[in-house]
Motif scaffolding. Structure first.
Motif, PDB file in Angstrom:
ATOM      1  N   ILE A  41       0.859  -1.188   0.000  1.00 55.41           N
ATOM      2  CA  ILE A  41       0.000   0.000   0.000  1.00 55.41           C
ATOM      3  C   ILE A  41       0.894   1.237   0.000  1.00 55.41           C
ATOM      4  CG2 ILE A  41      -1.732   1.332   1.275  1.00 55.41           C
ATOM      5  CD1 ILE A  41      -2.742  -1.283   2.472  1.00 55.41           C
ATOM      6  N   LEU A  42       0.558   2.210  -0.829  1.00 55.99           N
ATOM      7  CA  LEU A  42       1.244   3.495  -0.858  1.00 55.99           C
ATOM      8  C   LEU A  42       0.266   4.574  -0.423  1.00 55.99           C
ATOM      9  CD1 LEU A  42       3.757   5.236  -1.670  1.00 55.99           C
ATOM     10  CD2 LEU A  42       2.669   5.471  -3.934  1.00 55.99           C
ATOM     11  N   LEU A  43       0.697   5.446   0.494  1.00 59.40           N
ATOM     12  CA  LEU A  43      -0.130   6.552   0.975  1.00 59.40           C
ATOM     13  C   LEU A  43       0.354   7.864   0.378  1.00 59.40           C
ATOM     14  CD1 LEU A  43      -0.638   4.310   3.163  1.00 59.40           C
ATOM     15  CD2 LEU A  43      -1.046   6.176   4.768  1.00 59.40           C
ATOM     16  N   ALA A  44      -0.590   8.722  -0.008  1.00 60.74           N
ATOM     17  CA  ALA A  44      -0.272  10.044  -0.544  1.00 60.74           C
ATOM     18  C   ALA A  44      -1.430  10.982  -0.244  1.00 60.74           C
ATOM     19  CB  ALA A  44      -0.026   9.979  -2.059  1.00 60.74           C
ATOM     20  N   VAL A  48      -2.285  12.039  -8.131  1.00 55.65           N
ATOM     21  CA  VAL A  48      -1.890  12.808  -9.312  1.00 55.65           C
ATOM     22  C   VAL A  48      -0.930  11.942 -10.121  1.00 55.65           C
ATOM     23  CG1 VAL A  48      -2.249  15.077  -8.261  1.00 55.65           C
ATOM     24  CG2 VAL A  48      -0.038  13.925  -7.986  1.00 55.65           C
ATOM     25  N   ALA A  49      -0.507  12.441 -11.273  1.00 53.48           N
ATOM     26  CA  ALA A  49       0.330  11.620 -12.160  1.00 53.48           C
ATOM     27  C   ALA A  49       1.570  11.093 -11.443  1.00 53.48           C
ATOM     28  CB  ALA A  49       0.725  12.431 -13.390  1.00 53.48           C
ATOM     29  N   ALA A  50       2.213  11.937 -10.652  1.00 48.42           N
ATOM     30  CA  ALA A  50       3.463  11.530 -10.004  1.00 48.42           C
ATOM     31  C   ALA A  50       3.240  10.417  -8.983  1.00 48.42           C
ATOM     32  CB  ALA A  50       4.121  12.737  -9.330  1.00 48.42           C
ATOM     33  N   THR A  51       2.176  10.520  -8.182  1.00 46.90           N
ATOM     34  CA  THR A  51       1.951   9.489  -7.164  1.00 46.90           C
ATOM     35  C   THR A  51       1.374   8.214  -7.781  1.00 46.90           C
ATOM     36  OG1 THR A  51      -0.166  10.544  -6.619  1.00 46.90           O
ATOM     37  CG2 THR A  51       1.733  11.090  -5.232  1.00 46.90           C
ATOM     38  N   VAL A  52       0.604   8.341  -8.852  1.00 50.14           N
ATOM     39  CA  VAL A  52       0.137   7.154  -9.561  1.00 50.14           C
ATOM     40  C   VAL A  52       1.329   6.420 -10.174  1.00 50.14           C
ATOM     41  CG1 VAL A  52      -1.164   6.351 -11.577  1.00 50.14           C
ATOM     42  CG2 VAL A  52      -2.211   7.950  -9.954  1.00 50.14           C
ATOM     43  N   ASP A  53       2.246   7.182 -10.791  1.00 55.77           N
ATOM     44  CA  ASP A  53       3.455   6.550 -11.333  1.00 55.77           C
ATOM     45  C   ASP A  53       4.244   5.859 -10.228  1.00 55.77           C
ATOM     46  OD1 ASP A  53       2.873   7.401 -13.877  1.00 55.77           O
ATOM     47  OD2 ASP A  53       4.291   9.079 -13.871  1.00 55.77           O
ATOM     48  N   ALA A  60       2.786  -1.223  -5.965  1.00 60.51           N
ATOM     49  CA  ALA A  60       1.738  -1.156  -4.949  1.00 60.51           C
ATOM     50  C   ALA A  60       0.458  -1.789  -5.502  1.00 60.51           C
ATOM     51  CB  ALA A  60       1.484   0.287  -4.540  1.00 60.51           C
ATOM     52  N   ASP A  61      -0.295  -2.375  -4.618  1.00 59.40           N
ATOM     53  CA  ASP A  61      -1.594  -2.946  -4.994  1.00 59.40           C
ATOM     54  C   ASP A  61      -2.731  -1.982  -4.703  1.00 59.40           C
ATOM     55  OD1 ASP A  61      -0.583  -5.674  -5.647  1.00 59.40           O
ATOM     56  OD2 ASP A  61      -0.022  -5.615  -3.531  1.00 59.40           O
ATOM     57  N   LEU A  62      -2.454  -0.993  -3.842  1.00 58.78           N
ATOM     58  CA  LEU A  62      -3.491  -0.020  -3.481  1.00 58.78           C
ATOM     59  C   LEU A  62      -2.833   1.321  -3.189  1.00 58.78           C
ATOM     60  CD1 LEU A  62      -6.633  -0.549  -1.349  1.00 58.78           C
ATOM     61  CD2 LEU A  62      -5.163   1.388  -0.810  1.00 58.78           C
ATOM     62  N   LEU A  63      -3.368   2.367  -3.766  1.00 56.12           N
ATOM     63  CA  LEU A  63      -2.964   3.735  -3.478  1.00 56.12           C
ATOM     64  C   LEU A  63      -4.026   4.350  -2.584  1.00 56.12           C
ATOM     65  CD1 LEU A  63      -1.256   6.318  -3.865  1.00 56.12           C
ATOM     66  CD2 LEU A  63      -2.514   6.732  -6.001  1.00 56.12           C
ATOM     67  N   VAL A 254       1.417  -6.798   5.283  1.00 51.95           N
ATOM     68  CA  VAL A 254       1.277  -5.841   4.191  1.00 51.95           C
ATOM     69  C   VAL A 254       2.345  -4.758   4.336  1.00 51.95           C
ATOM     70  CG1 VAL A 254      -0.204  -4.106   3.113  1.00 51.95           C
ATOM     71  CG2 VAL A 254      -1.184  -6.265   3.930  1.00 51.95           C
ATOM     72  N   SER A 255       3.060  -4.478   3.257  1.00 58.89           N
ATOM     73  CA  SER A 255       4.057  -3.411   3.244  1.00 58.89           C
ATOM     74  C   SER A 255       3.350  -2.073   3.013  1.00 58.89           C
ATOM     75  CB  SER A 255       5.079  -3.663   2.132  1.00 58.89           C
ATOM     76  OG  SER A 255       5.951  -2.567   1.998  1.00 58.89           O
ATOM     77  N   VAL A 256       3.559  -1.138   3.920  1.00 59.44           N
ATOM     78  CA  VAL A 256       2.897   0.169   3.835  1.00 59.44           C
ATOM     79  C   VAL A 256       3.964   1.255   3.777  1.00 59.44           C
ATOM     80  CG1 VAL A 256       1.280   1.767   4.918  1.00 59.44           C
ATOM     81  CG2 VAL A 256       0.954  -0.708   5.185  1.00 59.44           C
ATOM     82  N   SER A 257       3.907   2.100   2.767  1.00 59.77           N
ATOM     83  CA  SER A 257       4.885   3.179   2.622  1.00 59.77           C
ATOM     84  C   SER A 257       4.176   4.504   2.359  1.00 59.77           C
ATOM     85  CB  SER A 257       5.876   2.872   1.493  1.00 59.77           C
ATOM     86  OG  SER A 257       5.203   2.676   0.263  1.00 59.77           O
ATOM     87  N   VAL A 258       4.901   5.582   2.625  1.00 56.89           N
ATOM     88  CA  VAL A 258       4.372   6.942   2.458  1.00 56.89           C
ATOM     89  C   VAL A 258       5.133   7.636   1.337  1.00 56.89           C
ATOM     90  CG1 VAL A 258       4.169   9.220   3.538  1.00 56.89           C
ATOM     91  CG2 VAL A 258       3.616   7.155   4.855  1.00 56.89           C
TER      92      VAL A 258
END
Length: 272
Positions: A41-44, A48-53, A60-63, A254-258
């Motif tokens: 999981i990625l948190l933002a 936007v384009a940069a975080t989707v990229d 990531a499986d989930l933004l 689950v790996s969770v990053s910011v």
């Protein structure tokens, strides 16, 4: 048992119940297959384009975004329009998108509460409390000891991630402040509330000319706070680390990053 988008959604909605969202808001699952497995999981703050990229490239499986991508109605998700392009890229790479917005603002450890904690405010209460008296929009509390408005602005600038706009202040640089009201994100709708009017300073983002001017004029008559205006993105970014820790505890394995990417829309300022 492996986690899926649907089981993660249940966890997200336990942490940040949808019932806490404002009537105009659009939190929840925006895109994704509920049965798809979730390992990363990625948190933002923003989708936007940069975080989707970043989500795609980090596999990531989930933004999890704070701001809903589809807050306002649209009539097309064609890929030549940016929202359609983002959704197409997410779907193509099996990245689900979930938004936790005002429902993540109001909880006891939501966006405003995190900012209040970082500033060391004591005895905090919501500016606009919910029925339980504990959750609600914004926070108001007291600094451990009075400081000048200038010193508080400097502390805030050091605390928040850097942005082109920095911290703007309305008030005397040397005036003492102790009672602080704050609201992560856009908070000028709270300027007329009693907790804000009774504070020495109000910290929020996206202050527009007329509400800020009227508040300043009222303060000159002795009836309102000084103002500190910060970046909307920066005021909410601090919450992501707290949210990530909660998810790590709730979703073992689950790996969770910011995301460290700056998604504030302003790139530079020219001062005269």
């Amino acid at each position: 048992m492996p986690h899926t988008v649907d089981s993660v959604r249940e966890t997200l909605e336990r942490l940040w119940p949808l019932a806490g969202s404002e009537s105009w808001d659009a939190p929840g699952l925006v895109a994704g297959d509920p049965e798809h497995p979730v390992e990363r999981i990625l948190l933002a703050v923003d989708a936007v384009a940069a975080t989707v990229d970043e989500a795609v490239e980090s596999r990531a499986d989930l933004l999890l975004a704070h701001h809903p991508l589809l807050l306002r109605g649209i009539t097309s998700v064609a890929a030549d329009r940016y929202k359609g392009a983002l959704l197409s890229r997410l779907i193509k790479h099996d990245v689900a998108l979930y938004a936790a917005h005002t429902n993540a603002d109001v909880v006891a450890d939501g966006t405003s509460a995190v900012l209040a904690g970082k500033l060391g405010l004591a005895d905090t209460t919501p500016i606009q409390p919910a029925a339980d008296g504990v959750t609600g929009i914004g926070r108001v509390g007291t600094l451990p000891q009075p400081v000048t408005l200038g010193a508080l602005a400097r502390r805030l600038a050091d605390l928040l991630p850097p942005t082109a706009g920095g911290v703007r202040a309305s008030g005397d640089f040397h005036q003492p402040v102790s009672r602080v009201a704050l609201c992560g994100g856009a908070g000028d709708s709270l300027l007329a509330t009693d907790p804000v009017r009774g504070a020495d300073v109000y910290i929020t983002a996206d202050l527009r000319h007329h509400p800020a001017s009227e508040a300043r004029e009222q303060a000159l008559l002795g009836g309102g706070p000084a103002l500190l205006d910060v970046s909307h993105w920066a005021s909410e970014w601090l919450w992501l680390d707290v949210a990530a820790d909660q998810l790590r505890a709730a979703l073992p394995g689950v790996s969770v990053s910011v995301s460290e990417l700056r998604t504030d829309p302003w790139d530079f300022a020219v001062l005269n």
